[in-house]
Write an enzyme that holds these catalytic residues in place. Structure first.
Site, mmCIF file in Angstrom:
data_model
loop_
_atom_site.group_PDB
_atom_site.id
_atom_site.type_symbol
_atom_site.label_atom_id
_atom_site.label_comp_id
_atom_site.label_asym_id
_atom_site.label_seq_id
_atom_site.Cartn_x
_atom_site.Cartn_y
_atom_site.Cartn_z
ATOM 1 N N SER A 28 44.020 -4.020 62.703
ATOM 2 C CA SER A 28 44.450 -4.591 61.438
ATOM 3 C C SER A 28 45.849 -5.188 61.594
ATOM 4 C CB SER A 28 44.383 -3.525 60.340
ATOM 5 O OG SER A 28 44.535 -4.094 59.057
ATOM 6 N N ASP A 67 33.577 -7.451 57.393
ATOM 7 C CA ASP A 67 34.962 -7.081 57.101
ATOM 8 C C ASP A 67 35.364 -7.701 55.760
ATOM 9 O OD1 ASP A 67 37.732 -6.711 57.008
ATOM 10 O OD2 ASP A 67 37.966 -6.966 59.175
ATOM 11 N N HIS A 72 35.802 -3.319 58.265
ATOM 12 C CA HIS A 72 37.162 -3.484 58.769
ATOM 13 C C HIS A 72 37.584 -2.389 59.738
ATOM 14 C CE1 HIS A 72 41.273 -4.947 58.692
ATOM 15 N NE2 HIS A 72 41.706 -3.741 58.376
#
Length: 408
Positions: free
Chosen positions: A239, A331, A366
């Protein structure tokens, strides 16, 4: 189910690393008997997580989770590790929970039980036919855990057992901040000196130059360690950590990293900006945010369409080490797949596309965790408020879609 010989439940190995498979076997059942396999874990946050599956014993009175079909439960089909990856909070639990290990010096304890019949609730109200307690570890025996507080750097260094030297990694998590050690502990268990870096505290580092110096100092702590091979140190980010990884590989003065691994990240990052600038960018684009049918916040549109303005992106054309991008097609937090496509085009234009490898997983969200980690569709995410009037900051706890494939 009436019988004189009690069923025998075996789980092998009962003590293992979290990325190792186990074999669950039930024997001494009557042929054709319906049974339910159940797993239960009491988390460090004092929440209970469970999974269960319905099986029918074969002609020998045996159920093998690795070989037999589950006909119902939290998973179906042949899923050797389904009793782990399909764990979910028990009914009545708090919402938005995420299961993660904070103290890697102790194992995750998972109790595996077998019950008579096909049941979906009331596991605590009836006695199991048999139970086995298993230990799932992130840190292998002999791994050393060292607190790092030097040169302004905060984190935890994990060193594999043995004389070394070993390859090294700087391990960076995302915008939630804090110190997460379990991935680094597992990497050290597999032969890498790994620094779990604590790096994100909004407003802490007031300039991009200071932030670069912080990460460069952390990288050099790994590279200069006597048990690390200095020219075999890589960067690993998830991330926001993936954004940092790309920035360091493309823009910083650190000695060329051996490789970069970027999970669920993006190269959208204004030049000369601090990490806090990502939150400013999000606030400016907050009108693009959406919610799903459960009022879970979806952020992926905030950076779409991918800009053509090079000043708003990491100049990945300058990356000259192998880079692996790992992304999920579902995601809902980051447009990671679209970003990866643009990264590929930029590196191709620079003649560096031979350095790039992309892995895309369908139906994956994600947060891509170590193998057999429990799945969840959404989780609480705490974000520090900077302006009360900003739409993105009105709620201190928001929900994001975070799900991932059991194969990752």
């Amino acid at each position: 189910m009436s019988q004189t010989i009690p069923p025998i439940l075996s789980v092998l190995p009962t003590r293992a690393l979290v990325d190792e498979k186990f074999k669950v076997l039930v024997e001494n059942l009557p042929a054709g008997s319906p049974v339910t396999l159940h797993s239960l874990h009491h988390s460090e946050d004092k929440d209970y997580w469970e999974a269960y599956a319905h099986y029918i014993s074969d002609h020998r009175g045996t159920v093998s989770v690795a070989e037999d079909l589950s006909f119902g439960g939290t998973y179906t089909g042949i899923e050797p590790m389904g009793l782990l990856w399909s764990m979910r909070p028990v009914p009545g639990s708090r919402t938005g929970l995420r299961l993660r290990k904070m103290d890697v010096r102790s194992p995750m304890l998972v109790n595996i039980s077998v019950y008579s019949g096909h049941i979906a609730e009331g596991f605590r109200e009836q006695p199991p036919l048999a139970s086995v307690l298993t230990e799932r570890w992130y840190m292998a025996p002999g791994v050393r855990r060292i607190d790092i507080k030097e040169k302004g750097v905060r984190g935890t260094l994990f060193i594999p057992p043995g004389p070394g030297p070993f390859p090294g990694l700087m391990d960076m998590w995302g915008g939630g901040g804090g110190l997460l050690e379990y991935r680094s502990a597992l990497l050290a268990s597999r032969g890498y000196v790994s620094l779990a870096l604590e790096y994100f505290s909004p407003g802490e580092l007031q300039s991009a130059d200071l932030e670069f110096k912080y990460f460069e100092a952390a990288f050099n702590i790994v590279k200069d360690h006597p048990q690390v091979i200095p020219d075999r140190v890589g960067l690993f980010g998830l991330s926001l950590g993936a954004v940092v990884t790309m920035c360091l590989a493309a823009e910083s003065t650190i000695t060329k990293p051996r490789c970069c691994v970027c999970v669920s990240g993006s190269h959208i990052f204004p030049r000369g900006e601090t990490l806090s600038g990502i939150h400013k960018l999000m606030a400016r684009n907050s009108h693009k945010a959406r919610v799903d049918e459960n009022n879970h916040h979806i952020w992926r549109d905030l950076n779409l369409p991918i800009t053509s303005d090079l000043s708003m992106k990491v100049d990945v054309r300058r990356i000259n080490c192998p880079m692996l991008l790992v992304n999920g097609h579902d995601d809902q937090n980051t447009p990671a797949v679209e970003s990866a496509e643009d990264v590929a085009q930029m590196m191709h234009a620079a003649g560096n596309d031979h350095l790039l490898t992309r892995l895309h997983y369908p139906d994956t969200g994600h947060l891509i965790e170590p193998p057999y980690s429990p799945h969840f569709r959404a989780t609480n995410f705490i974000m520090e408020s900077t302006k009360a009037k900003d739409e993105m900051h009105q709620k201190h706890v928001i929900l994001l879609k975070w799900n991932f494939s059991k194969e990752t």
